[in-house]
Design an enzyme around this catalytic site. Structure first.
Site, PDB file in Angstrom:
ATOM      1  N   ASP A  85       0.825  -1.200   0.000  1.00 56.09           N
ATOM      2  CA  ASP A  85       0.000   0.000   0.000  1.00 56.09           C
ATOM      3  C   ASP A  85       0.870   1.267   0.000  1.00 56.09           C
ATOM      4  O   ASP A  85       1.966   1.274   0.564  1.00 56.09           O
ATOM      5  CB  ASP A  85      -0.881  -0.024   1.257  1.00 56.09           C
ATOM      6  N   GLU A 139       1.877  -0.114  -4.687  1.00 54.64           N
ATOM      7  CA  GLU A 139       0.839   0.827  -5.144  1.00 54.64           C
ATOM      8  C   GLU A 139       1.496   2.165  -5.471  1.00 54.64           C
ATOM      9  O   GLU A 139       1.937   2.899  -4.588  1.00 54.64           O
ATOM     10  CB  GLU A 139      -0.227   1.037  -4.066  1.00 54.64           C
TER      11      GLU A 139
END
Ligand code: CA
Length: 617
Positions: A331, A360
């Protein structure tokens, strides 16, 4: 947040917080393994005034190298060294103090499970299905709510509340995903998020070692991975390094002030990748990007603190060895300390050489995506060791090709120009490619619910280089425009016992939804059986008159993909320009309709259509 932080330290310094915890609250990792490549293990011990106790342990091949005391007396960090000769077994760790009850913890070292289908990696041969466990299916209504958790009840009419979906619900629908042709499941984080509000998304972790009880148990998570593996499915685990939920036990009673990034008053990240990528950026911008908080409820972890580093890295390695997951999605990758993340990736790969990792990164410029990619291809002078990124630049380019106006670099030329920059990546095949995810408008809405554009985009995604990822419901035309995010995170109809329709079945879907489902399934299944699409080379031609042509090819097959971006007119495409790839081929099969094209010298393509043709000799 200023109040919260100062309160935490007031409590910490006065010892009031320690009244709320037991003498030995927990040790993490709770158990470990022999035979790890890295012999070092750092145990975090949390208990009331635990630092005032002596520590003793004895086990052949295991050395207690150092007992670290930190600012907060409720913590000890024990440095262990586990030799290659150490055998699986268990031993007692004793915490003693004159005049106090002795404390003991039974520590276990297990043998590693080296089955070949564990940590096997996710590659461009796979097709990923991304879902949010709270919103996919409720397979166990008994775990919907817990009295001892901060957010109570389920409220399906509120996009911010818990809806009751869980791991059991997902396990109940693995057949559906298998039928669709999916090979890999990526669930947004399923670890505990015991926050008081909007905790369903999973990105405010409050306990790194525990599956959120509303999703299931650690044991169930492990069973889920095993069931996936037995069905030939793989599992990606979603990790959050950058921040943690403010109600987490390491945040409410921090080991030391430098556990998280502290600011005089609450300070957001500036959310600008440029502050990190720009060689002309001031240090203050860079610091705010990396050390500013993502959200008031998400404390920014200080990843340059060695205790934080060990805590996170060991936790992630623990989950792979415990459950056998096949890949990680990281993330908010650009917000992390780059030096730590490079070290983290190398440590993880040392233990699990086949495990896949993608970060990400959501930027519309290839350069800003490639900046974070391994191999130092952008002359950064630093290797991130990050194998892949979420290819948002490609996503934006596909959207522009579908919706934009034709120009030198606009419309379909944007897609061409973007792929022409693949030289920036060490290997673009390791990128996760997608049309939408949980943080943006759904693809069907992005194309204005135009069914032809939807099909054209899906065909490009599923024939493109990289690892294609669908977002749950893409295959049944789920729509939603982002902001707030909840609007793109609706429940999958049929996932709840009281749902009136069940879109997991053909009978429950509308005719148009079935057409979409069957179309996507056909393309996925074709990709799954066609190495040219999975691992073959890509060759793209300069678009002409709004028509874009590319080939995926290997020694087995050549697949020709033609996209006509014209919204009104069909085009007759003369193919002599593509002789470099087409010579020797005489006919073609349209893999969606199964029709044969007996003449491929001129190919007719309807408006807003992508043709996928397998060339035949
Ligand atoms: Ca449930």
């Amino acid at each position: 947040m200023k109040f919260k932080i100062s309160l935490v330290f007031f409590l910490l310094l006065t010892g009031i917080a320690s009244a709320q915890i037991s003498d030995l609250e927990r040790i993490e990792p709770a158990f470990w393994w022999v035979g790890m490549k890295n012999p070092k293990l750092q145990l975090i011990v949390h208990g009331r005034d635990i630092a005032s106790r002596s520590v003793k342990m004895s086990y052949p091949g295991v050395m207690l190298v150092k007992i670290n005391k930190v600012e907060n007396p409720n913590y000890l960090f024990l440095d262990l060294e586990i030799s290659a000769q150490a055998k699986a077994g268990s031993f007692t760790i004793a915490f003693d103090k004159a005049g106090s009850q002795p404390l003991q913890y039974q520590y276990t070292l297990n043998n590693r499970d080296r089955s070949p289908n564990r940590a096997q990696g996710v590659t461009s041969k796979d097709v990923i299905y991304l879902l949010m466990p709270d919103r996919f299916s409720n397979g166990d209504p008994s775990n919907d709510s817990f009295a001892n958790m901060r957010e109570k009840g389920i409220h399906r009419d509120s996009m911010y509340s818990r809806h009751g979906g869980d791991i059991q619900g997902l396990m109940n629908h693995l057949d559906y995903l298998k039928d669709l042709g999916i090979t890999t499941i990526w669930m947004t984080p399923e670890v505990e998020n015991d926050e008081p509000h909007a905790s369903y998304h999973g990105y405010a972790v409050t306990n790194h070692y525990v599956t959120d009880p509303r999703y299931g148990t650690n044991e169930l998570y492990k069973q889920y991975v095993e069931k996936c593996h037995s069905m030939g499915l793989k599992v990606i685990k979603d990790l959050v390094h950058n921040h943690a939920g403010t109600e987490g036990w390491t945040i409410t009673d921090m080991p030391m002030k430098s556990w998280v990034h502290q600011w005089p008053k609450y300070t957001n990240s500036n959310f600008r990748y440029g502050a990190v990528t720009d060689p002309n950026a001031p240090e203050s911008d860079r610091k705010q990007m990396l050390d500013g908080w993502f959200d008031r409820r998400m404390a920014d972890m200080n990843e340059s603190n060695p205790y934080v580093q060990n805590y996170l890295t060991q936790n992630h390695i623990w989950w792979v060895e415990y459950a056998g997951v096949d890949g990680f999605r990281l993330d908010t990758y650009p917000y992390n300390d780059p030096v730590y993340m490079a070290d983290w990736a190398q440590k993880v790969k040392a233990e699990f050489p086949h495990l896949s990792i993608f970060g990400e990164v959501l930027d519309n410029q290839v350069a800003n995506e490639a900046f974070f990619m391994q191999g130092n291809t952008v002359n950064r002078g630093f290797d991130t060791h990050l194998p892949g990124v979420t290819d948002a630049a490609l996503k934006d380019a596909i959207n522009e090709a579908l919706n934009g106006k034709e120009s030198w670099d606009g419309g379909v030329n944007k897609l061409y120009v973007t792929l022409a920059q693949d030289f920036m990546y060490q290997n673009p095949m390791r990128n996760c490619i997608f049309l939408d995810n949980h943080d943006m408008s759904r693809f069907y809405s992005v194309v204005g619910e135009d069914f032809n554009k939807y099909k054209a985009g899906m065909a490009i995604l599923l024939t493109m280089r990289g690892i294609p990822q669908l977002y749950y419901g893409d295959e049944i035309l789920m729509a939603g425009v982002s902001n707030p995010d909840g609007l793109v995170r609706s429940d999958f109809a049929g996932g709840w016992p009281d749902d009136k329709v069940n879109k997991f079945t053909a009978e429950g879907r509308t005719e148009k939804e079935n057409e979409a489902f069957n179309y996507v399934r056909t393309l996925i299944r074709y990709r799954n059986s066609t190495t040219a699409l999975q691992t073959g080379r890509l060759m793209q031609y300069i678009p002409q008159r709004g028509v874009y042509v590319y080939f995926r090819y290997d020694t087995q097959k050549t697949v020709m993909v033609i996209y006509n971006s014209d919204v009104k007119d069909s085009k007759d495409l003369k193919t002599d320009r593509f002789a470099e790839r087409m010579s020797g081929f005489k006919t073609a099969t349209n893999i969606v309709t199964n029709e044969t094209l007996s003449d491929i010298n001129t190919i007719n393509i309807p408006a807003k259509t992508t043709l996928v043709l397998e060339l035949k000799k």
